[in-house]
Design an enzyme around this catalytic site. Sequence first.
Site, PDB file in Angstrom:
ATOM      1  CE  LYS A 263      66.033  49.933   4.270  1.00 47.05           C
ATOM      2  NZ  LYS A 263      66.836  48.748   3.900  1.00 47.05           N
ATOM      3  CG  ASP A 268      63.047  45.519   1.437  1.00 44.59           C
ATOM      4  OD1 ASP A 268      62.639  45.543   0.253  1.00 44.59           O
ATOM      5  OD2 ASP A 268      64.244  45.342   1.749  1.00 44.59           O
ATOM      6  CE  LYS A 275      64.175  41.968   1.442  1.00 45.30           C
ATOM      7  NZ  LYS A 275      65.630  41.717   1.333  1.00 45.30           N
ATOM      8  CG  ASP A 286      64.127  47.209   5.453  1.00 50.19           C
ATOM      9  OD1 ASP A 286      65.202  47.225   6.086  1.00 50.19           O
ATOM     10  OD2 ASP A 286      64.052  47.251   4.211  1.00 50.19           O
ATOM     11  CG  ASP A 345      65.856  43.096  -1.758  1.00 48.71           C
ATOM     12  OD1 ASP A 345      65.268  43.872  -0.968  1.00 48.71           O
ATOM     13  OD2 ASP A 345      66.194  41.936  -1.458  1.00 48.71           O
ATOM     14  CD  GLU A 347      64.958  48.397   0.320  1.00 56.83           C
ATOM     15  OE1 GLU A 347      65.553  47.518  -0.334  1.00 56.83           O
ATOM     16  OE2 GLU A 347      64.851  48.354   1.557  1.00 56.83           O
ATOM     17  NE  ARG A 349      72.505  49.611  -1.395  1.00 54.35           N
ATOM     18  CZ  ARG A 349      73.317  48.553  -1.447  1.00 54.35           C
ATOM     19  NH1 ARG A 349      74.365  48.539  -2.251  1.00 54.35           N
ATOM     20  NH2 ARG A 349      73.094  47.513  -0.685  1.00 54.35           N
TER      21      ARG A 349
HETATM   22  N1  BES Z   1      66.431  45.461   4.239  1.00 50.79           N
HETATM   23  C1  BES Z   1      67.366  44.694   3.540  1.00 50.79           C
HETATM   24  C2  BES Z   1      68.561  44.286   4.394  1.00 50.79           C
HETATM   25  C3  BES Z   1      68.333  43.143   5.335  1.00 50.79           C
HETATM   26  C4  BES Z   1      68.187  41.863   4.856  1.00 50.79           C
HETATM   27  C5  BES Z   1      68.341  43.364   6.677  1.00 50.79           C
HETATM   28  C6  BES Z   1      68.003  40.830   5.734  1.00 50.79           C
HETATM   29  C7  BES Z   1      68.166  42.333   7.564  1.00 50.79           C
HETATM   30  C8  BES Z   1      67.984  41.057   7.090  1.00 50.79           C
HETATM   31  C9  BES Z   1      67.903  45.480   2.343  1.00 50.79           C
HETATM   32  O1  BES Z   1      67.005  46.349   1.753  1.00 50.79           O
HETATM   33  C10 BES Z   1      68.283  44.473   1.315  1.00 50.79           C
HETATM   34  O2  BES Z   1      67.419  43.825   0.804  1.00 50.79           O
HETATM   35  N2  BES Z   1      69.574  44.365   1.042  1.00 50.79           N
HETATM   36  C11 BES Z   1      70.071  43.421   0.124  1.00 50.79           C
HETATM   37  C12 BES Z   1      71.103  44.102  -0.728  1.00 50.79           C
HETATM   38  C13 BES Z   1      71.528  43.314  -1.911  1.00 50.79           C
HETATM   39  C14 BES Z   1      70.391  43.209  -2.904  1.00 50.79           C
HETATM   40  C15 BES Z   1      72.719  43.984  -2.514  1.00 50.79           C
HETATM   41  C16 BES Z   1      70.684  42.271   0.919  1.00 50.79           C
HETATM   42  O3  BES Z   1      71.326  42.526   1.938  1.00 50.79           O
HETATM   43  O4  BES Z   1      70.489  41.129   0.534  1.00 50.79           O
HETATM   44 ZN    ZN Z   2      65.510  47.065   2.919  1.00 46.65          ZN
HETATM   45 MN    MN Z   3      65.801  45.414   0.271  1.00 49.24          MN
END
Ligand code: BES
Ligand code: ZN
Ligand code: MN
Length: 497
Positions: A263, A268, A275, A286, A345, A347, A349
């Site tokens: 990824k 992000d 966010k 990210d 968010d 994204e 996947r």
């Molecule tokens: N890049 C983030 C995951 C992340 C968040 C990694 C904080 C490290 C610290 C990912 O793209 C994301 O935003 N995931 C969301 C998914 C949710 C919207 C289902 C998350 O984990 O909050």
């Molecule tokens: Zn992300």
């Molecule tokens: Mn995200």
Amino acid sequence: MNIKFIKKSLPTSDAHIVFVKSDRKLSDSAKDMDDITGGLISRAIKIGHFEGKFGQIINLVAPANMTINRLVVVGLGDVAEMDKVKAEKIGGKIMATLISSGDESISVAADSLAKSEISHEEFAAHLGLGLRLRRYRFDKYFTKQEESKKPSVIYVSIMSSVAAKAQKIFDDMAAVAAGVEFARDLVTEPGNVIYPESYAEKIKELSSLGIDVEILDEDDMEELGMGALIGVGQGSACESYIVIMRWNGSKNKDEAPVAFVGKGVTFDTGGISLKPGAGMEDMKFDMGGSAAVVGAMHALAGRKACVNAIGIVGIVENMPSSTAQRPGDVVTSMSGQTIEVINTDAEGRLVLCDALWYTQDRFKPKFMIDLATLTGAMMIALGQEYAGIFSNNDTLCDYLVKAGKDVDELVWRMPLSKGYDKLIDSKIADMKNIGGKYAGSITAAQFLQRFVNDVPWVHIDIAGTAWNTEASDVADGGATGYGVRLLDQLVRNNYED
Ligand code: BES
Ligand code: ZN
Ligand code: MN
């Protein structure tokens, strides 16, 4: 920094390091130094609560009549328990003590450890690896760093009676360290420096190592039908890319490759599902999964690994704008499956699903391993110690667990199970891109599994391990380069001819 292995001699360095084993048992070199200094070491040990426990350190000023400035006494603990990871930690602890000491040259008396599991040359070489990994600093943007904070160590000599053998082991590991450093640099660079186009350009540098680099742009991806990946980058002024790296090191050029998929979200913001502002700057990391893949390819080519390996990274920037995708949009992935984007968010996947499908479709690999900073929920579950692995293949998991222990990049297997599938059912498409509030890391993995077509596959969620809040033994705080050594070790242990 320059690390070399030499025969034992009288040190001419700024700092000299000697070892003490458990119960205050001095190594031969420590004894020699104790004699030369009129008992300085035995005296320091007595007054300093020093027992020779693993990682204990006394930093002494050398007597005025010596050429060295400093004598550092380091505890090894019980040498019967010494192993590669511990040797690396000792190397790292030494570097952490001396990195900004003002000393430019250090020498380490790596005497043989009788009765230890690890050979004398391995001990010396892994000390060297720990010293190198802990020396890494990302300080290019400081224009006025205080002298006392700057790293000063430039030359390291490791003294060993088997110096030539140790050097040979180390040279091979130095190629892996270079991959780790490359990955750390990529992750630490901010989003205005590493954005999709500059990132793709940077990866091209790997061609100098003999890696074949191919870039797919948005037109190519459009043609392939990668609607999920393209949708993520749609709000950004930057074009999205897939970069393919190929290393053909196996004697059999037609041998099916191993494939690593990463990824690479260069920043992000969350997109329209924006966010919160606090801490958003961290989201430059990210692209950590892709950096691990790039670093691992760097390592494999650098040490001329006898394997056919493919690295594939999906590179996009997730931005909110009037062209960004909306919550509720439905996209069609390359596999043909449709996805309702409930949350922009989630994204990662969406990027990986097209990258994974493409990888198995085009390259028919032995297996695919994807790495991603995919879910905050992963950090909640495992913290910064272990990455979570999710897989359809027990053997591959066992190999990864073993490789992880070998290099101290630990993984813990998490479940995949049909029961979680209902959490990502959509009312209007084949699936939605988020589950509910429970099992966030698992529903993400469950989503990815729909795009691997039964190829042996592991998903590694490195959200907690790609970045260290605090310094560890082998990394200053910040980007860890996690995954580079793990993938390299997996290949070493199981897939080279
Ligand atoms: N890049 C983030 C995951 C992340 C968040 C990694 C904080 C490290 C610290 C990912 O793209 C994301 O935003 N995931 C969301 C998914 C949710 C919207 C289902 C998350 O984990 O909050
Ligand atoms: Zn992300
Ligand atoms: Mn995200």
